[in-house]
Scaffold this active site. Structure first.
Site, PDB file in Angstrom:
ATOM      1  N   HIS A  33     -70.216  30.643 -10.187  1.00  0.00           N
ATOM      2  CA  HIS A  33     -68.875  30.015 -10.185  1.00  0.00           C
ATOM      3  C   HIS A  33     -68.637  29.371 -11.552  1.00  0.00           C
ATOM      4  O   HIS A  33     -69.479  28.599 -12.025  1.00  0.00           O
ATOM      5  CB  HIS A  33     -68.799  28.938  -9.107  1.00  0.00           C
ATOM      6  CG  HIS A  33     -69.046  29.453  -7.727  1.00  0.00           C
ATOM      7  ND1 HIS A  33     -68.019  29.805  -6.871  1.00  0.00           N
ATOM      8  CD2 HIS A  33     -70.200  29.704  -7.059  1.00  0.00           C
ATOM      9  CE1 HIS A  33     -68.553  30.233  -5.723  1.00  0.00           C
ATOM     10  NE2 HIS A  33     -69.865  30.190  -5.807  1.00  0.00           N
ATOM     11  N   GLU A 236     -75.251  31.144   4.580  1.00  0.00           N
ATOM     12  CA  GLU A 236     -75.963  30.218   3.699  1.00  0.00           C
ATOM     13  C   GLU A 236     -76.346  28.979   4.519  1.00  0.00           C
ATOM     14  O   GLU A 236     -77.524  28.685   4.692  1.00  0.00           O
ATOM     15  CB  GLU A 236     -75.065  29.816   2.520  1.00  0.00           C
ATOM     16  CG  GLU A 236     -75.682  28.767   1.596  1.00  0.00           C
ATOM     17  CD  GLU A 236     -74.656  28.188   0.596  1.00  0.00           C
ATOM     18  OE1 GLU A 236     -73.439  28.381   0.791  1.00  0.00           O
ATOM     19  OE2 GLU A 236     -75.090  27.515  -0.358  1.00  0.00           O
TER      20      GLU A 236
HETATM   21 ZN   LIG Z   1     -71.421  30.487  -4.394  1.00  0.00          ZN
END
Ligand SMILES: [Zn+2]
Length: 403
Positions: A33, A236
Site C-alpha cells: 500500500h 487475514e
Molecule cells: Zn494489505
C-alpha cells in the site's frame, strides 16, 4: 533413501545462503500500500516540509534498535496493539499531501526494492487517500483533477525506476471496506470514470471485520464491467469463509489468505482454480493476534507444501520495517525455502500478475534465464523426492517445460 535427501537439503541450503538478499534472485511484490511504504527517514523529510510536529515517541531513537534490520529507521508503536498501529499509520499517511510527496515515496520504495532484486511490483492506491474532499455542504467528493495530478507523479517515479533498473510496476485501485458501503460505491464509480493505463487491478482493503463481500455487489459488478481483475483482502483476520466469499465475487488473487490453512476443501479449490495468495509474513506476525508476535505457527510453509500458489509481500513496508529482500530472506531462513523454491515463488507471482501477456511472458522468461544448470538439477531432484500432490506436479511441469 534418507541420506540422499539430507545431502540434497544441505546442498540447497548452502546455495540459498548469501544469495537471497542479492540481485541474482529475481523477486516480485504483488501487495504493497503506497502510504504504508513510507519509511521513518522519509516521514521526517515530509514532516519538516509540511511543518508537522510529530509525537515524541513516534520513532525509536538511534541506538535503540538494530540498524542492520531497520536501515531506514524504526517507528515506535506497540506491535501488540492494533490500535497503536492504526494511529501510527494515520500519522504517516497524513504526511503524504501533494503530488511531489507521492512521487518521492513511490520512487523511494521502488528504488530500495529494485536494488534488492525486485523485477515487478503492484502498488495499491486508494482514491480516498489521494483526493478525498468535502464540498461546502459537507458532501464527500473525490477530486478528479487532483487524482490525475497525483497519479501522473506516481507514474513518473515508476517510469524513472523502470529506466534505471528495468523494474515493471503496475497500480491497483482500491476501495476501503470499513469506510461504509456508500464510500466503496463512490470509489468504484470514480475508478470506472477515471481510468489510468497503469491501473490494472482492483482491490478491497481495510478492516476485514467491517461488512461482508455480499454487501458490495454493486462494486464487484461494476469492476467486472470495466473490466479490471480483482484481488481482495481476505482470510487475514477472519476465517476461511471470508476467502470463499471473496472468490465467489470474482477475486483472482487473495490478499493474505492465510486462514485457508484451516480448510482443506478450500485449499483444493485454490489449487484447482489457480488462485494465488499474497502472503505478508512480517505484517501477519505483527497484526494477526493469534500468532502472538512470532512466525512459529505461521502457515507459509504448510500452504506452499500443499501446493497453493503464493507470493511473499511487504504490505506496509515502511510501517513494518521491511522490504522485498527481507521477506524473501525470512522465507529462506525462518521457513526453510530453498533457492529453487524461491524462484518458484517468484514465477507463481509473475504468473498471477495483473499485467499484459507479453510483458508477463518476458518477465517469466527472464526469471528462467536466471536458473543455472545446478538450479535445474536441484529442482528436478527436489520435485522427484516430493510426495504426490499439487506442488510436485507444478515443479515437475516446470522441469518438463524448461524453456
Ligand atoms: Zn494489505
Amino acid at each position: 533413501m534418507p541420506y540422499r535427501n539430507l545431502s540434497v537439503k544441505l546442498n540447497l541450503y548452502r546455495q540459498t545462503r548469501g544469495s537471497i538478499m542479492n540481485t541474482p534472485l529475481p523477486k516480485v511484490i504483488l501487495h504493497e500500500h503506497i502510504e504504508g511504504s513510507v519509511t521513518p527517514e522519509t516521514a521526517l523529510v515530509l514532516a519538516k516540509k509540511h511543518n508537522v510536529s510529530l509525537p515524541d515517541d513516534f520513532l525509536y531513537p538511534e541506538g535503540a534498535y538494530d540498524k542492520d534490520a531497520f536501515p531506514n529507521g524504526r517507528y515506535q508503536y506497540d506491535e501488540t496493539d492494533f490500535g497503536a498501529f492504526v494511529t501510527a499509520y494515520d500519522v504517516v499517511a497524513d504526511l503524504v499531501r501533494d503530488a511531489d510527496d507521492y512521487y518521492l515515496i513511490m520512487k523511494d520504495y521502488l528504488l530500495r526494492n529494485a536494488q534488492q532484486g525486485m523485477i515487478y511490483c503492484e502498488m495499491i492506491t486508494s482514491a480516498f487517500h489521494l483526493c478525498y474532499q468535502e464540498d461546502a455542504q459537507g458532501k464527500v467528493l473525490l477530486n478528479a483533477d487532483k487524482y490525475h495530478d497525483f497519479m501522473d507523479a506516481i507514474e513518473r517515479a515508476i517510469n524513472e525506476v523502470k529506466e534505471e533498473y528495468g523494474t515493471e510496476t503496475r497500480l491497483q485501485a482500491c476501495g476501503v471496506r470499513h469506510l461504509s458501503r456508500e464510500h466503496l460505491d463512490l470509489s468504484a464509480d470514480f475508478i470506472a470514470k477515471n481510468p489510468r493505463k497503469m491501473v490494472t487491478g482492483f482491490n478491497i482493503a481495510g478492516n476485514e471485520m467491517a461488512g461482508e463481500f455480499e454487501d458490495f455487489i454493486y462494486v464487484h459488478e461494476l469492476i467486472d464491467n470495466i473490466p479490471l481483475p480483482k484481488s481482495y483482502h481476505a482470510g487475514e483476520i477472519r476465517g476461511p469463509e471470508s476467502i470463499r466469499d471473496a472468490l465467489a465475487f470474482g477475486a483472482k488473487r487473495i490478499g493474505h489468505g492465510i486462514a485457508a490453512i484451516k480448510d482443506d476443501e478450500l485449499i483444493e479449490k485454490l489449487i484447482r482454480d489457480n488462485i494465488t495468495l499474497e502472503v505478508a509474513p512480517t505484517s501477519n506476525r505483527i497484526l494477526v493476534t493469534e500468532f502472538e508476535q512470532t512466525l512459529d505457527n505461521h502457515p507459509l510453509r504448510r500452504l506452499y507444501e500443499k501446493g497453493v500458489r503464493l507470493s511473499v509481500n511487504t504490505d506496509d513496508a515502511g510501517l513494518f520495517g521491511t522490504d522485498v529482500g527481507k521477506e524473501y530472506h525470512i522465507a529462506a531462513t525462518v521457513f526453510g525455502f530453498s533457492r529453487v523454491e524461491l524462484l518458484d515463488v517468484t514465477l507463481c507471482a509473475l504468473e498471477a500478475a495483473f499485467v499484459s501477456d507479453d510483458i508477463k511472458h518476458d518477465m517469466i522468461m527472464s526469471t528462467y534465464d536466471v536458473f543455472t544448470d545446478q538450479d535445474w538439477q536441484d529442482l528436478e531432484i527436489h520435485a522427484a523426492n516430493l510426495p504426490d500432490g499439487a506442488l510436485k506436479t507444478r515443479l515437475q511441469s516446470r522441469v518438463k517445460n524448461k524453456p
